[in-house]
Write an enzyme that holds these catalytic residues in place. Structure first.
Site, PDB file in Angstrom:
ATOM      1  N   SER A  12     -23.327   6.198  44.866  1.00 51.44           N
ATOM      2  CA  SER A  12     -22.368   6.863  44.337  1.00 51.44           C
ATOM      3  C   SER A  12     -23.347   8.132  44.209  1.00 51.44           C
ATOM      4  O   SER A  12     -22.731   9.199  43.680  1.00 51.44           O
ATOM      5  CB  SER A  12     -21.513   6.498  43.320  1.00 51.44           C
ATOM      6  OG  SER A  12     -22.211   6.279  41.503  1.00 51.44           O
ATOM      7  N   CYS A  13     -24.710   7.832  44.153  1.00 51.20           N
ATOM      8  CA  CYS A  13     -25.796   8.894  44.296  1.00 51.20           C
ATOM      9  C   CYS A  13     -26.274   9.839  45.146  1.00 51.20           C
ATOM     10  O   CYS A  13     -26.308   9.041  45.984  1.00 51.20           O
ATOM     11  CB  CYS A  13     -26.896   8.582  43.007  1.00 51.20           C
ATOM     12  SG  CYS A  13     -28.316   9.925  42.700  1.00 51.20           S
TER      13      CYS A  13
END
Length: 143
Positions: A12-13
């Site tokens: 998710s980064c």
């Protein structure tokens, strides 16, 4: 290219995704460890932090974590206490850490991973998700 590369990844980064894409752009398929579900052990984490030339405090992620609620800003906390917090709450481990035979880096920004990948491995340009060019058409570093 055959090279043992490990990335401690958070899908998710954006920085982590760009770092993974740069590694793959070098023709390397790394071992991808979702460190939130499979965190490194204490010794492994401490070794990565040392290998990256960081202090334990520099490897603690503050934003989007329970950093403040846990009182981790207290300068009196020891490295051991910070490591315990990071292992108890893996979201506190800054990311992405990348380990190669050339070295270890906290790839923030993502192009920091270029320091520990073979310079001649890149063919062609690379552009990050946000449109920032990192490699030119000849695979040479721009940033």
């Amino acid at each position: 290219m055959i090279m043992d590369v490990v990335i401690y990844h958070n899908p998710s980064c954006g920085t982590s995704r760009n770092t993974l894409a740069l590694i793959r752009h070098a023709g390397i398929e790394p071992t991808v460890i979702d460190y939130l579900s499979t965190p490194p052990g204490r010794e492994e984490l401490a070794a990565m932090i040392r290998g990256a030339g960081l202090t334990v405090r520099e490897a603690v992620r503050e934003n989007g974590t329970p950093y403040a609620e846990l009182g981790l800003e207290d300068p009196a906390l020891s490295d051991d206490q910070l490591l315990t917090a990071m292992l108890d709450h893996p979201i506190l481990i800054n990311r992405p850490f990348v380990v190669t035979p050339i070295g270890t880096r906290l790839a923030r920004p993502s192009e920091a991973v270029l320091d520990i990948l073979p310079a001649d491995a890149f063919m062609g340009p690379f552009v990050k998700e946000d449109g920032e060019a990192v490699l030119d058409e000849n695979g040479r570093r721009l940033v």
